[in-house]
Design a protein around this motif. Structure first.
Motif, PDB file in Angstrom:
ATOM      1  N   THR C 118       3.250  -2.316   5.874  1.00  0.00           N
ATOM      2  CA  THR C 118       4.138  -3.319   5.299  1.00  0.00           C
ATOM      3  C   THR C 118       3.367  -4.599   4.999  1.00  0.00           C
ATOM      4  O   THR C 118       3.560  -5.212   3.955  1.00  0.00           O
ATOM      5  CB  THR C 118       5.274  -3.640   6.284  1.00  0.00           C
ATOM      6  N   ALA C 119       2.488  -4.964   5.938  1.00  0.00           N
ATOM      7  CA  ALA C 119       1.681  -6.157   5.681  1.00  0.00           C
ATOM      8  C   ALA C 119       0.864  -5.969   4.420  1.00  0.00           C
ATOM      9  O   ALA C 119       0.673  -6.907   3.636  1.00  0.00           O
ATOM     10  CB  ALA C 119       0.765  -6.419   6.877  1.00  0.00           C
ATOM     11  N   GLY C 120       0.382  -4.751   4.228  1.00  0.00           N
ATOM     12  CA  GLY C 120      -0.431  -4.477   3.052  1.00  0.00           C
ATOM     13  C   GLY C 120       0.308  -4.697   1.751  1.00  0.00           C
ATOM     14  O   GLY C 120      -0.303  -4.965   0.728  1.00  0.00           O
ATOM     15  N   THR C 121       1.642  -4.595   1.774  1.00  0.00           N
ATOM     16  CA  THR C 121       2.363  -4.778   0.510  1.00  0.00           C
ATOM     17  C   THR C 121       2.172  -6.184  -0.030  1.00  0.00           C
ATOM     18  O   THR C 121       2.228  -6.417  -1.228  1.00  0.00           O
ATOM     19  CB  THR C 121       3.868  -4.533   0.677  1.00  0.00           C
ATOM     20  N   VAL C 122       1.938  -7.122   0.884  1.00  0.00           N
ATOM     21  CA  VAL C 122       1.744  -8.485   0.395  1.00  0.00           C
ATOM     22  C   VAL C 122       0.268  -8.773   0.198  1.00  0.00           C
ATOM     23  O   VAL C 122      -0.120  -9.480  -0.730  1.00  0.00           O
ATOM     24  CB  VAL C 122       2.349  -9.489   1.399  1.00  0.00           C
ATOM     25  N   LEU C 123      -0.564  -8.219   1.082  1.00  0.00           N
ATOM     26  CA  LEU C 123      -1.971  -8.574   1.039  1.00  0.00           C
ATOM     27  C   LEU C 123      -2.709  -7.858  -0.072  1.00  0.00           C
ATOM     28  O   LEU C 123      -3.595  -8.415  -0.697  1.00  0.00           O
ATOM     29  CB  LEU C 123      -2.630  -8.236   2.391  1.00  0.00           C
ATOM     30  N   ASN C 124      -2.366  -6.609  -0.294  1.00  0.00           N
ATOM     31  CA  ASN C 124      -3.170  -5.821  -1.222  1.00  0.00           C
ATOM     32  C   ASN C 124      -2.286  -5.284  -2.326  1.00  0.00           C
ATOM     33  O   ASN C 124      -1.468  -4.420  -2.116  1.00  0.00           O
ATOM     34  CB  ASN C 124      -3.818  -4.649  -0.436  1.00  0.00           C
ATOM     35  N   ALA C 125      -2.468  -5.844  -3.527  1.00  0.00           N
ATOM     36  CA  ALA C 125      -1.630  -5.383  -4.624  1.00  0.00           C
ATOM     37  C   ALA C 125      -2.379  -4.470  -5.570  1.00  0.00           C
ATOM     38  O   ALA C 125      -1.932  -4.211  -6.673  1.00  0.00           O
ATOM     39  CB  ALA C 125      -1.089  -6.584  -5.385  1.00  0.00           C
ATOM     40  N   GLU C 126      -3.508  -3.960  -5.121  1.00  0.00           N
ATOM     41  CA  GLU C 126      -4.348  -3.173  -6.019  1.00  0.00           C
ATOM     42  C   GLU C 126      -3.977  -1.703  -5.999  1.00  0.00           C
ATOM     43  O   GLU C 126      -3.143  -1.274  -5.194  1.00  0.00           O
ATOM     44  CB  GLU C 126      -5.807  -3.326  -5.584  1.00  0.00           C
ATOM     45  N   VAL C 127      -4.658  -0.958  -6.863  1.00  0.00           N
ATOM     46  CA  VAL C 127      -4.416   0.488  -6.926  1.00  0.00           C
ATOM     47  C   VAL C 127      -4.742   1.152  -5.602  1.00  0.00           C
ATOM     48  O   VAL C 127      -4.138   2.152  -5.224  1.00  0.00           O
ATOM     49  CB  VAL C 127      -5.307   1.121  -8.012  1.00  0.00           C
ATOM     50  N   THR C 128      -5.712   0.559  -4.889  1.00  0.00           N
ATOM     51  CA  THR C 128      -6.114   1.169  -3.621  1.00  0.00           C
ATOM     52  C   THR C 128      -4.925   1.283  -2.670  1.00  0.00           C
ATOM     53  O   THR C 128      -4.823   2.227  -1.895  1.00  0.00           O
ATOM     54  CB  THR C 128      -7.215   0.328  -2.951  1.00  0.00           C
ATOM     55  N   TYR C 129      -4.034   0.322  -2.783  1.00  0.00           N
ATOM     56  CA  TYR C 129      -2.859   0.425  -1.921  1.00  0.00           C
ATOM     57  C   TYR C 129      -2.076   1.677  -2.252  1.00  0.00           C
ATOM     58  O   TYR C 129      -1.629   2.406  -1.361  1.00  0.00           O
ATOM     59  CB  TYR C 129      -1.968  -0.812  -2.082  1.00  0.00           C
ATOM     60  N   GLY C 130      -1.925   1.918  -3.566  1.00  0.00           N
ATOM     61  CA  GLY C 130      -1.184   3.106  -3.972  1.00  0.00           C
ATOM     62  C   GLY C 130      -1.829   4.372  -3.438  1.00  0.00           C
ATOM     63  O   GLY C 130      -1.162   5.272  -2.927  1.00  0.00           O
TER      64      GLY C 130
END
Lengths: 329, 365, 763
Positions: C118-130
């Motif tokens: 969930t934290a990553g949804t704000v911190l990382n908006a890149e394709v890597t998150y996907g």
């Protein structure tokens, strides 16, 4: 059941017609003496052809002995009647190994069981030990005395009787032994007209004396073998199996029909078809024989006091099942 | 095949109705509640911030819930449970009820099933767990249960539930499988009272048979079993002598149970009757084990003479189903005079119309 | 795989997915990332019975507390709270990984991993998150399922049967080591489930209506807002202009202009004529766009006529020969301007009844749209030849005076500075009308109007610099500030300066906003024009020649978005770009507009697909059939025949199966048929055979109850029995068939008779 020594051969057409007509004559012969009980005669012949044995549960004096003797006479076989009493020994049935003082050895004297037709009267009066002597001989077709086996004759038919009324001092056949008998039937009182005719006729000479054999043993054996060839189509088999299944699930029966019982019924139906003059079975063969062939093989759930009530309960439970299962079309 | 595919929309209402009617329940576990809470939290956060990745998470959370529901449904589908009770169940004695679970599916295994038996409408509090039932196969397990009172008990079916796959929801289904068990009164070893000697004469059997107690020696008769020749005596006497045995199967005993209680009865009286029934059952077992032919008479109950295992079964069954009656109700049969009979009465209860000719009257301890 | 091992592997997969999703944001302290990865690796081996957990529990607690204090301090010190929280979460997770004792601990690990995600949804908006999200979904399904099984196993076997402790412990151990519980099938099954979950998650993601209420937070990203395309352009803000990578349109063009080496295209959109107080506007008196519209087949063609009030249709057609054709896919950018390559000649788009194309002013064309627009533009990219431009002469068309407007803040002065002969700098101009003087100085050597404009353009390009940093003019007129004080600015300053100076020389010109260039994407074959490509330039009018595009902004500076070479790394970068760009478009920037456009496009494509694959071929087939009736008829008959044979053949097989136990030959026996027919007739008259009654019993019962014809029925029944139950060899002779027929008829006749003899019982 005793095995026939000859391998089963299908009757040739002309032979079969002769044999079937011989059956008709046999039936008619017995009917001369037993009036108004064609139904019962048919069942006896069914048992005879199927190489099975008969159990008649009936009050005394309705013609059991006459029936047995008539059949024996018509078939040209020997007939013995054994009255079972409480002190009857197994050796009184199967025979005795007698000690011959001069030879210093034992010699076998065959008992009454070595006859073609045996009437075992009031089988429930004798000890279980004697009962088993008879029943084992019936099922094995041979008798072992002192380690020597003696074969029983062929044809071989046992007609056993139980008197349902008396229950004092009796040993009713346990359920496990009941299924040695192919059919359990009743004769019952004759109809009023028949009874009147019988009373008129009796007093004259013994009618059995007038009977002569109308069929020989070989033909009879051939007929018995031919019974195994009677056609049973698959829908009939399914019908039979459905009834057997129903007995196993019925709440009125503690234990239903066993596989051995089903096979016996199957054989009886074939024999019945032959008695009727057909080489194929029809649903009526199975349906008519359901109660006589199956009711006594099932253990009842409820306990009963008398033989009569046991029989009534068994037959009514069986009849209810038969009335419920759909006949194939 | 094509027809099945095309007619699917038409069969859908039927399936929906059936699934509504079928008693399937869905409950949240503790983890499930947290999960729903988190989902709602993420949902609110997503709507408020408009962060699309949160929407992605939300979509995933909801999909997990849906998948969980579907998978647990598939797990429960086509699973049939049957039970097998032992032949004889006694009150207050633990018995093993065997359960067999069959997975009728062709391609999918069922995981993590919990089965609970339902007796008289209430779940038996013993959960049986099946970790994995492969497709088309069955698995057996058993649970130990004790029933404290005799009588007829009806089992209606089973409660099958699973928390598969994630442990978030517990999905249960009732599976119908009715059967009845009869719990016999508890028995314990007792010793039978000594037979009254002056009854022995008339009942004593004159027939000779194989088993029984040694009676005496007599001369060999034609037809005697060669094995019963007593050679020592024969050698001594110079003539063939055989041993004779008394046939035990002629021994008969009538058991009477007085199942009458006064109009005003309390727990003490009822317990006394239960003890009496239990004592009676124990006596019956003892007599029948000894080879007697036994008959049971009570108020409104009669089991005719018979012997052997089946008679044990019949007597225990009759005692299990025995109802409490009042003194007005008579005993179902008369005792023959000078026949061996034992009357069992509950402790501390006196009642009228008891047969007086019983050779023994025993109060249940 | 062993059960216990499978659980461990999948749990670690979950942890790594969540952790990497956050780590790839690049925002975490790299030291922490490295430490965490090492820690995760070490914790794999850190388990009982090798390690005594109790001994280590206190040190770990102390460590966690320390990290918490550290993070709190750094947040107070000014670092991002979310970042601090994420780092603390990582610490907690590590602590848990090193303390894997019982089911509860694993549960905590899963929860922590979810929080990290969930934290990553704000911190990382890149394709890597996907990507890591997908990994998480798959491993989560595996791990949770196995975890559930393990927990159930432990609770059911250890607690319930605790009387047989040892035996059950052994049993649990055996199950843990068993390979049969989670095999290939299990992983395959759960992978399929997780893919289904992922697909469902994507669908839900696309379907959720993006209506933000903003209870607590402001909406982070809005729609695309762009400077310069609303009703005015304002010079003189401050701050840094960010280059927005949002694609505003995609254009498919002629191959000549396709490719990365193609020259820049100016995409013309809006034009402003009035400059006052540092603001460009469209004045009320600005000339309306001249256009003539032809509509055929639902397509409206709008031809721009520019300075000519009317043009003959065939001339319009001839204009288009050799023109540059562009197919524009315009995104919903919140305004209604239609863009096209300079200079656009005609726009062709679907003629909608509801929204109509408006002629704007200053040769703009507008059509309102909510969800994007697709249209075709024909443009003339080549300006008229230099000779024509030099020779341009003539009166201005009516209303063109607005194109000479100069604001009051830049008046003509009484004493202009005379143009020097040698080298000069802007510092040399000291008059009141510096801007006008500068225009005159620059163009002192030019003779024709065209040369003057060219000189202005050249001077601006070479002498001034481009910057995105804006600086406030502090009260000075922005163009003057730009030309003399700051001497650097962004494209709007350059175009404004040139327009003013051109007008100062009496040459009509206007400020045009649009886009310049774009990126050629060879994977999708289009030019992607982004918001960051927004540009301002100048259009100058030469009577007799028309409007001509001039761009005074220094070249090369607009390349900030990159055009790319064809090297491998660049190619990979472009592929990654496309993925990244799609990720941004469809996930991060997904909003109501995108949703609506998606739905509309989806609906349209379904309709098109249906038309293309169903309706049109059917129409064509129908037409063909009409023409070739005979052959069509034969074909249809042939196909129908084949189909019938096929279905019959297939059905026969099942019928055979049905009949097999009944021996199909018997079914065909006429005797049986007659019997059954007789039964049916009897049933109709109320004599129905009970299921459990045999046919013979039935016939005898009828005889007993005196039903007419019953005796014949008995005989028929016997025939039926023979036909039905005897072996096949003895049935089916004609004699019995005819006899059966006769009997059947007798029965029926007797029944019919009885019907008419009412109330008379037959014996």
């Amino acid at each position: 059941m005793p095995q026939s020594s000859a391998s089963p051969e299908p009757l040739a057409t002309s032979e079969s017609e002769d044999a079937l007509s011989a059956l008709r004559i046999l039936e008619a012969n017995v009917a001369k003496v037993i009036r108004g009980k064609d139904h019962v005669i048919r069942q006896c012949l069914t048992a005879l052809l199927a190489r099975g044995h008969l159990l008649i549960e009936d009050i005394p004096g309705v013609g059991k002995t006459t029936l047995a003797r008539a059949i024996a006479a018509s078939v040209g076989g020997t007939f013995r009647r054994v009255q079972f009493t409480s002190d009857l020994l197994p050796s009184d049935i199967v025979g005795v190994s007698m000690f011959k003082a001069d030879k210093q050895d034992f010699e076998f004297r065959p008992g009454p069981i070595f006859s073609n037709i045996i009437l075992a009267d009031e089988i429930n009066r004798t000890t279980p030990r004697s009962q088993s002597a008879l029943l084992e001989a019936m099922s094995e077709g041979q008798v072992s005395v002192d380690d020597i086996t003696h074969d029983l004759p062929d044809p071989f038919l046992v007609i056993a009787t139980q008197n349902p009324a008396e229950h004092f001092g009796t040993y009713p056949l346990p359920e496990s032994q009941m299924d040695r008998f192919l059919l359990r039937i009743r004769i019952g009182y004759p109809s009023p007209e028949q009874e009147r005719a019988i009373m008129r006729q009796r007093g004259a000479s013994d009618p059995i004396k007038d009977l002569s054999p109308v069929i020989d043993h070989d033909t009879l054996r051939a007929l018995q073998d031919a019974v195994e060839q009677v056609t049973i189509s698959d829908p009939l088999l399914d019908y039979a199996m459905e009834i057997v299944e129903a007995t196993r699930h019925s709440p009125r029966f503690e234990v239903g029909v066993s596989t051995r019982g089903a096979i016996a019924w199957y054989r009886a139906a074939q024999a019945r078809a032959m008695v009727d003059g057909r080489e194929f079975c029809i649903p009526d063969d199975f349906k008519e024989l359901a109660v006589p062939a199956l009711a006594h093989r099932c253990v009842l759930s409820s306990a009963h006091e008398s033989l009569a009530s046991i029989r009534e309960e068994g037959e009514s439970a069986m009849a209810e099942i038969v009335a419920r299962i759909a006949v194939p079309t | 095949m094509l027809w099945r595919f095309l007619s699917w929309p038409f069969r859908l209402p039927g399936r929906l109705i059936r699934s509504l009617r079928s008693s399937r329940t869905l409950k949240l576990t503790r983890e499930g509640k947290y999960f729903i809470g988190i989902t709602i939290g993420i949902g609110l956060a997503a709507i408020n911030t408009g962060n699309n990745l949160l929407y992605l998470l939300l979509g995933w959370l909801l999909s997990v819930i849906i998948a969980s529901g579907i998978m647990s449904d598939v797990c429960l589908r086509a699973v049939a449970i049957t039970r097998q009770a032992p032949k004889r169940i006694y009150a207050n004695r633990p018995f093993l009820m065997e359960l067999e679970a069959t997975n009728a599916k062709k391609r999918l295994a069922s995981y993590s099933l919990e089965v609970e038996d339902i007796c008289e409408g209430q779940p038996v509090d013993k959960r049986c767990y099946f970790l994995k039932i492969p497709e088309g196969k069955s698995q057996n397990t058993a649970y130990r249960h004790t029933i404290s009172r005799r009588g007829l008990y009806r089992f209606q079916g089973f409660q099958v539930s699973t928390k598969f796959p994630f442990g978030l929801f517990r999905k249960s289904r009732r599976s119908k499988n009715a059967s009845e068990i009869l719990v016999f009164p508890s028995t314990h070893p007792v010793s039978i009272p000594a037979p009254r000697s002056h009854f022995l004469g008339d009942n004593h059997s004159n027939t000779v048979g194989r088993r029984g107690e040694f009676f005496g020696l007599r001369e060999y008769r034609d037809g005697d079993d060669r094995r019963s020749i007593h050679w020592r005596s024969t050698a001594r006497e110079g003539k063939l002598l055989v041993r004779e045995f008394e046939d035990e199967s002629q021994r008969r005993i009538t058991l009477l149970i007085d199942n009458a209680l006064p109009e005003t009865r309390g727990e003490v009286e009822e317990q006394a009757l239960e003890d009496a029934i239990s004592f009676c059952a124990s006596l019956a077992q003892a007599y029948l084990d000894k080879g007697y032919a036994l008959r049971l008479i009570g108020r409104g109950t009669l089991v005719p003479f018979s012997g052997g295992e089946t008679q044990v079964q019949r007597v225990l069954k009759a005692l299990a189903l025995l109802e409490t009656k009042t003194e007005a109700e008579p005993f179902s049969a008369e005792i023959a005079p000078r026949s061996e009979a034992v009357l069992v009465v509950p402790k501390g209860i006196s009642a009228a119309r008891r047969p007086g000719q019983a050779s023994h009257v025993m109060e249940a301890p | 795989m062993r059960f216990a091992k499978a659980h461990k592997v999948t749990t670690y997969a979950v942890v790594l997915s969540a952790f990497l999703a956050v780590a790839f944001s690049g925002l975490l302290n790299p030291v922490i990332v490295l430490l965490a990865l090492t820690g995760i690796l070490v914790s794999w081996f850190w388990e009982a019975p090798r390690v005594n957990f109790d001994k280590w529990s206190i040190p770990w607690t102390i460590f966690a507390v320390l990290v918490f204090l550290y993070e709190t301090l750094s947040v107070i010190g000014g670092s991002d709270i979310l970042l601090g929280g994420a780092e603390f979460l990582v610490t907690l997770m590590l602590a848990k990984l090193f303390n894997r004792r019982e089911s509860k601990d694993y549960m905590h690990i899963y929860l922590l991993s979810f929080l990290l995600l969930t934290a990553g949804t704000v911190l990382n908006a890149e394709v890597t998150y996907g990507f890591f999200f997908l990994c998480y979904v798959v491993s989560f399904t595996w791990a949770m399922t196995i975890f559930h099984l393990r927990r159930e196993l432990e609770s059911n076997f250890l607690l319930r049967h605790s009387t047989q402790d040892e035996a059950e412990q052994v049993r649990v151990q055996r199950v843990m080591n068993s390979r049969r519980i989670v095999g290939r099938k299990f992983f395959l099954g759960t992978s399929l489930v997780s893919l289904a979950v992922f697909a469902s998650a994507l669908s839900l993601f696309l379907l959720f209506p993006r209506i933000g209420f903003g209870f607590f937070f402001d909406k982070g990203r809005g729609g695309i807002t762009m400077a310069g395309f609303s009703d005015g352009v304002e010079l003189g803000g401050h701050g840094l202009i960010k280059k927005d990578t949002t694609v505003v349109m995609r254009v498919e063009v002629d191959s000549k202009y396709a490719g990365r080496q193609a020259p820049y295209i100016h995409w013309r959109g809006v034009a402003f004529d009035n400059y006052t107080k540092g603001q460009w506007k469209r004045s009320k008196t600005a000339p309306k766009t001249n256009r003539s519209t032809y509509t055929t087949d639902g397509i409206a063609e709008h031809h721009l006529l520019y300075d000519k009030p009317r043009v003959a249709p065939d001339e319009l057609e001839s204009r288009l020969e050799g023109a540059l054709k562009q197919k524009v896919y315009l995104e919903p950018i919140g305004n209604s301007v239609l863009f096209g390559a300079s200079m656009p000649l005609s726009f062709a788009l679907e003629d909608k009844i509801k929204t109509n194309t408006r002629s704007g002013k200053n040769d703009e064309l507008r059509q309102h749209h909510d969800a994007g627009l697709i249209y075709t533009v024909y443009s003339n990219p080549n300006p008229p030849s230099v000779e024509v431009l030099r020779g341009a002469n003539g009166p201005l068309p009516p209303g063109f005076n607005v194109y000479l407007q100069i604001p009051a803040e830049l008046p003509e002065c009484a004493s202009p500075s005379p143009a020097p002969t040698g080298a000069w700098t802007t510092a040399d101009i000291t008059s009141e009308c510096r801007v006008r003087d500068l225009a005159r100085w620059i163009t002192r050597d030019a003779i024709t109007q065209f040369d003057k404009v060219l000189a202005l353009e050249t001077w601006l390009r070479s002498e001034l610099s481009y910057t995105l940093q804006m600086e406030s003019p502090k009260g000075m007129e922005p163009v003057e500030f730009f030309l003399f004080e700051r001497q650097m600015g962004h494209c709007e300053y350059f175009s404004s300066a040139m327009t003013i100076m051109t007008r100062a020389l009496g040459i009509p010109s206007r400020n045009v906003n649009g886009f310049l260039g774009g990126e050629w994407n060879e994977y999708d074959n289009f030019i992607a024009v982004r918001a960051g490509d927004a540009h301002s330039w100048v259009e100058v009018y030469f009577p007799g020649a028309g409007w001509v595009t001039f761009d005074p902004t220094p070249a090369g500076e607009s390349d900030l978005l990159g055009r790319g070479s064809s090297g491998l790394t660049d190619r990979l970068r472009r592929i990654a770009d496309t993925i990244r760009f799609k990720w941004f478009k469809w996930v991060i920037e997904y909003d109501l507009y995108a949703q609506l456009s998606l739905f509309r496009n989806f609906g349209r494509s379904v309709k098109n697909g249906a038309n293309q694959y169903f309706r049109d071929p059917l129409k064509r087939a129908g037409r063909w059939a009409k023409e070739h009736r005979k052959t069509a008829g034969v074909l249809v008959a042939l196909v129908a025949g084949l189909f019938a044979m096929f279905s019959f053949w297939r059905r026969r097989k099942t019928i055979d199966q049905l009949l097999a136990p009944r021996a199909s030959t018997r079914r065909k026996s006429p005797v049986v048929k007659h019997y059954l027919a007789t039964l049916r007739s009897l049933a109709k008259r109320g004599h129905r055979r009970d299921d459990a009654t045999t046919p013979r019993e039935f016939a005898r019962d009828l005889t007993k109850s005196g039903v007419p014809g019953a005796e014949s029925l008995e005989a028929l029944t016997e025939l039926y029995y023979r036909a039905e139950y005897a072996s096949a060899a003895k049935t089916n002779d004609e004699r019995s068939a005819s006899r059966a027929l006769a009997l059947s008829q007798t029965v029926l006749a007797a029944l019919k008779e009885a019907r008419y003899k009412r109330g008379k019982p037959t014996a």
